[in-house]
Design a protein around this motif. Structure first.
Motif, short mmCIF file in Angstrom:
data_model
loop_
_atom_site.label_atom_id
_atom_site.label_comp_id
_atom_site.label_asym_id
_atom_site.label_seq_id
_atom_site.Cartn_x
_atom_site.Cartn_y
_atom_site.Cartn_z
N UNK A 42 6.33 -18.28 42.07
CA UNK A 42 6.64 -17.92 43.46
C UNK A 42 8.07 -17.39 43.57
N UNK A 43 9.01 -18.05 42.90
CA UNK A 43 10.39 -17.58 42.93
C UNK A 43 10.50 -16.19 42.31
N UNK A 44 9.77 -15.97 41.22
CA UNK A 44 9.78 -14.66 40.57
C UNK A 44 9.21 -13.57 41.47
N UNK A 45 8.15 -13.90 42.19
CA UNK A 45 7.55 -12.93 43.11
C UNK A 45 8.55 -12.54 44.20
N UNK A 46 9.21 -13.53 44.78
CA UNK A 46 10.19 -13.24 45.83
C UNK A 46 11.35 -12.43 45.27
N UNK A 47 11.82 -12.81 44.09
CA UNK A 47 12.92 -12.10 43.44
C UNK A 47 12.57 -10.64 43.19
N UNK A 48 11.32 -10.39 42.85
CA UNK A 48 10.90 -9.02 42.49
C UNK A 48 11.09 -8.04 43.64
N UNK A 49 11.18 -8.54 44.87
CA UNK A 49 11.27 -7.67 46.03
C UNK A 49 12.61 -6.94 46.12
N UNK A 50 13.63 -7.43 45.41
CA UNK A 50 14.95 -6.80 45.50
C UNK A 50 15.32 -6.05 44.21
N UNK A 51 14.40 -5.95 43.27
CA UNK A 51 14.66 -5.21 42.04
C UNK A 51 14.55 -3.71 42.29
N UNK A 52 14.90 -2.93 41.28
CA UNK A 52 14.82 -1.47 41.38
C UNK A 52 13.45 -0.98 40.91
N UNK A 53 12.97 0.06 41.56
CA UNK A 53 11.63 0.57 41.28
C UNK A 53 11.64 2.08 41.06
N UNK A 54 10.64 2.57 40.35
CA UNK A 54 10.44 4.01 40.20
C UNK A 54 8.95 4.32 40.29
N UNK A 55 8.64 5.54 40.66
CA UNK A 55 7.25 5.95 40.83
C UNK A 55 6.59 6.20 39.48
N UNK A 56 5.31 5.82 39.38
CA UNK A 56 4.53 6.06 38.18
C UNK A 56 3.13 6.53 38.58
N UNK A 57 2.65 7.56 37.89
CA UNK A 57 1.30 8.08 38.12
C UNK A 57 0.34 7.42 37.14
N UNK A 58 -0.77 6.95 37.66
CA UNK A 58 -1.80 6.31 36.84
C UNK A 58 -3.13 7.03 37.06
N UNK A 59 -3.75 7.44 35.96
CA UNK A 59 -5.04 8.11 36.05
C UNK A 59 -6.16 7.08 36.14
N UNK A 60 -6.95 7.17 37.19
CA UNK A 60 -8.11 6.30 37.38
C UNK A 60 -9.38 7.10 37.06
N UNK A 61 -10.54 6.47 37.01
CA UNK A 61 -11.78 7.23 36.77
C UNK A 61 -12.06 8.29 37.84
N UNK A 62 -11.41 8.15 39.02
CA UNK A 62 -11.73 9.05 40.12
C UNK A 62 -10.55 9.88 40.61
N UNK A 63 -9.40 9.73 39.98
CA UNK A 63 -8.25 10.50 40.43
C UNK A 63 -6.95 9.97 39.87
N UNK A 64 -5.87 10.16 40.64
CA UNK A 64 -4.53 9.74 40.22
C UNK A 64 -3.93 8.87 41.31
N UNK A 65 -3.39 7.72 40.91
CA UNK A 65 -2.75 6.79 41.83
C UNK A 65 -1.25 6.79 41.60
N UNK A 66 -0.48 6.84 42.68
CA UNK A 66 0.97 6.77 42.60
C UNK A 66 1.42 5.35 42.95
N UNK A 67 2.19 4.73 42.07
CA UNK A 67 2.61 3.34 42.26
C UNK A 67 4.09 3.21 41.97
N UNK A 68 4.76 2.31 42.69
CA UNK A 68 6.16 1.99 42.42
C UNK A 68 6.21 0.78 41.50
N UNK A 69 6.84 0.94 40.32
CA UNK A 69 6.92 -0.13 39.34
C UNK A 69 8.37 -0.49 39.07
N UNK A 70 8.59 -1.72 38.63
CA UNK A 70 9.95 -2.21 38.34
C UNK A 70 10.63 -1.33 37.31
N UNK A 71 11.88 -0.97 37.60
CA UNK A 71 12.64 -0.08 36.72
C UNK A 71 13.91 -0.78 36.22
#
Length: 219
Positions: A42-71
């Motif tokens: 739980x502490x880790x989850x809350x902490x993760x909200x203030x970390x730095x993120x960058x966009x990442x494209x992920x190919x799914x079976x039906x298209x491409x998803x854009x997601x923000x991941x920890x950087x």
């Protein structure tokens, strides 16, 4: 220092803290360790909200998803031995993190009510420019947290520092606030009012290391 006291808002975390404090539930070391671990998650989850993120494209079976991941390059450091279940909880969420371990214990001299913090063992990767998460379940006097951070300094200067604890005393919170940079974050499940004459948190929960792993001989 930026202090994040999670029990200022009611959540399921209250259940885990209550079970860890309860003298009857404490008779089950497995459950005690698991509650420390779940609190770390739980502490880790809350902490993760203030970390730095960058966009990442992920190919799914039906298209491409854009997601923000920890950087951030994360290093988890726990203080042995009580810190192991808390470390595991954080590692469950930051599974790509590097890891550091340090032993720090109270050494009592002639007076059982006074002590110094002894650091004997340290294994740590390069910290330069990384995000350091320093985990110790019990923030009593705060001396262990400060001594540990001092011992880590030869390994580089972190970009960001996050302190993670389960239960703290206000005295310990005040102490680390005086010794860490104002940009440091403290993530803590709950804060108790005081310490007793031996430096234990009141009401606290007792010795987290002994409750998790069994009683030890003093030296």
């Amino acid at each position: 220092m930026q202090i994040h006291n999670l029990t200022e808002t009611n959540s399921v975390l209250n259940t885990f803290i209550t079970e860890m404090r309860d003298v009857n539930t404490q008779k089950d070391p497995l459950r005690f360790r698991r509650n420390i671990e779940r609190t770390g998650e739980i502490l880790g989850y809350e902490l993760s909200k203030v970390l730095n993120y960058k966009a990442k494209s992920t190919t799914t079976p039906l298209g491409v998803s854009e997601t923000m991941l920890i950087n951030d390059d994360i290093v988890l450091c726990s203080i042995l031995r009580a810190g192991v279940p808390l470390h595991n909880g954080l590692l469950n969420y930051f599974d790509k993190a590097e890891n550091a371990f340090i032993s720090a214990y109270r050494h009592h001299k002639d007076n059982p009510e006074s002590f110094e913090i002894i650091v004997e063992y340290l294994a740590c990767p390069n910290l330069e420019g990384k995000t350091l998460i320093l985990a110790d379940p019990m923030l009593a006097t705060g001396q262990s947290m400060v001594a540990t951070f001092e011992a880590l300094k030869p390994f580089g200067t972190p970009k960001d520092v996050h302190l993670v604890s389960v239960i703290g005393a206000q005295e310990g919170v005040d102490y680390v606030s005086q010794h860490f940079d104002t940009n440091t974050h403290l993530w803590i499940a709950t804060i108790d009012e005081t310490l007793n004459e031996k430096g234990y948190i009141i009401p606290g929960l007792g010795d987290a290391g002994d409750l998790a792993f069994g009683a030890k001989l003093q030296h």
